[in-house]
Design a protein around this motif. Structure first.
Motif: not given
Length: 351
Positions: A244-249
């Motif tokens: 994923k490109t989000d910070v968390e995942t």
């Protein structure tokens, strides 16, 4: 009689009214652009601080389960190592190790405990070797002394026995020699038993204490080793890998066995879902309509194209190649109603 345009329009209007009020029933249906999602999704995420979390998200029920948190000691430097060669859209099974979280604290503790255990084991071997040799030497000396005394007491007993038979010495003096001989035989047996006991491993309190320390270190090593094994990350489902490109995942695995549709439903159409007949959709490249079964409605309301919408979920039943994230045209078929009722719903009349 000649018909003019007004007559024709009146006839058309009359026929339309008649058709509207005829007791003919048709299915009420509406269409929506829907999106394909996996039924389940497993994620490895960054948590607060230097922690990590793995969780299984069920999109059918909007529930999260099998949450596991990896929390590290202050000052530790955890590192996530993704399996070499793992790429997006790789298919993996739930038994595959896809990542490893390295903890320097655990590695240092294992190194420290193994060193302490090795020192104690060396001390134990030295203690056993030195103590055992010394004790065996003493026991051998006692055994030899007891055997020599037995020989002397046996000779004395034999001589006194002859003197007693010749009435040269009294009974009391003979009994003293006899008792000394019997005691000497007992002492030989005791000395021999002590020697065997030491040779077979009788342990002192100091040796027992060292063994307890070794056992304690072994238990701690086992505890940290079990904890370290938990840091080998395996997903809970079979599926496709994605980053994923989000910070968390960090990494996700999506289910490929079951897919669901998320269908935006206008607020005023929700009431007709209780008499739902079928859900059908078409996939680009195929002419056939594919069936899906209604699951439930999500509880939150959102705006799309300036209209209030609620998301309905439906389970897909198909052998066709359907991809996650695909947009499909979906038709929701509800109850059978008259043509008049159909028009009322279509133009939102409230009579």
């Amino acid at each position: 009689m000649r018909f003019n345009r007004r007559h024709i329009l009146l006839i058309i209007l009359l026929l339309t009214v008649i058709v509207i009020f005829l007791p003919i029933k048709v299915h009420y249906s509406f269409q929506a652009t829907s999106f394909v999602y996996p039924a389940k999704e497993w994620n490895l995420k960054r948590g607060q601080g230097d922690s990590y979390t793995s969780e299984l998200y069920n999109l059918k029920t909007n529930s999260v389960s099998n949450v596991k948190s990896y929390i590290f000691e202050r000052g530790d430097i955890p590192e996530v190592h993704i399996k070499a060669g793992l790429t997006s859209n790789s298919f993996i099974t739930k038994s595959d190790t896809i990542a490893y979280i390295r903890s320097y604290f655990i590695e240092n503790e294992l190194t420290r405990l193994r060193s302490l255990k090795a020192v104690e084991e060396a001390a134990l071997n030295a203690k056993i070797a030195g103590e055992k040799k010394e004790l065996i030497d003493i026991a051998k000396q006692k055994f030899e002394y007891a055997k020599q005394k037995l020989i002397l007491d046996e000779k004395t007993f034999t001589r006194q026995k002859l003197l007693f038979k010749d009435s040269i010495i009294p009974m009391a003096e003979f009994e003293i020699a006899e008792n000394s001989y019997s005691l000497a035989k007992i002492n030989v047996q005791i000395a021999h038993t002590d020697l065997l006991s030491i040779q077979t491993g009788v342990k002192s309190e100091e040796i027992l204490l060292i063994e307890k320390r070794i056992e304690s270190y072994s238990n701690e090593i086992q505890t940290f080793s079990n904890l370290q094994k938990q840091y080998y990350i395996t997903p809970l489902i079979d599926g496709l890998v994605s980053f994923k490109t989000d910070v968390e995942t960090i990494i996700s695995v999506t289910d490929t066995n079951q897919l669901i549709l998320k269908i935006p439903i206008k607020i005023h159409n929700i009431q007709y879902l209780k008499n739902l007949t079928a859900i059908k959709f078409s996939v680009p490249g195929y002419d056939n309509r594919i069936d899906a079964s209604f699951i439930d409605l999500e509880e939150n309301v959102n705006f799309q194209a300036n209209q209030q919408m609620v998301i309905a979920k439906a389970l897909i039943h198909s052998n066709y190649k359907i991809y996650q994230g695909m947009a499909v045209q979906c038709k929701i078929i509800c109850d059978k109603i008259t043509i008049f009722e159909f028009l009322k719903r279509g133009i939102h009349l409230r009579l």
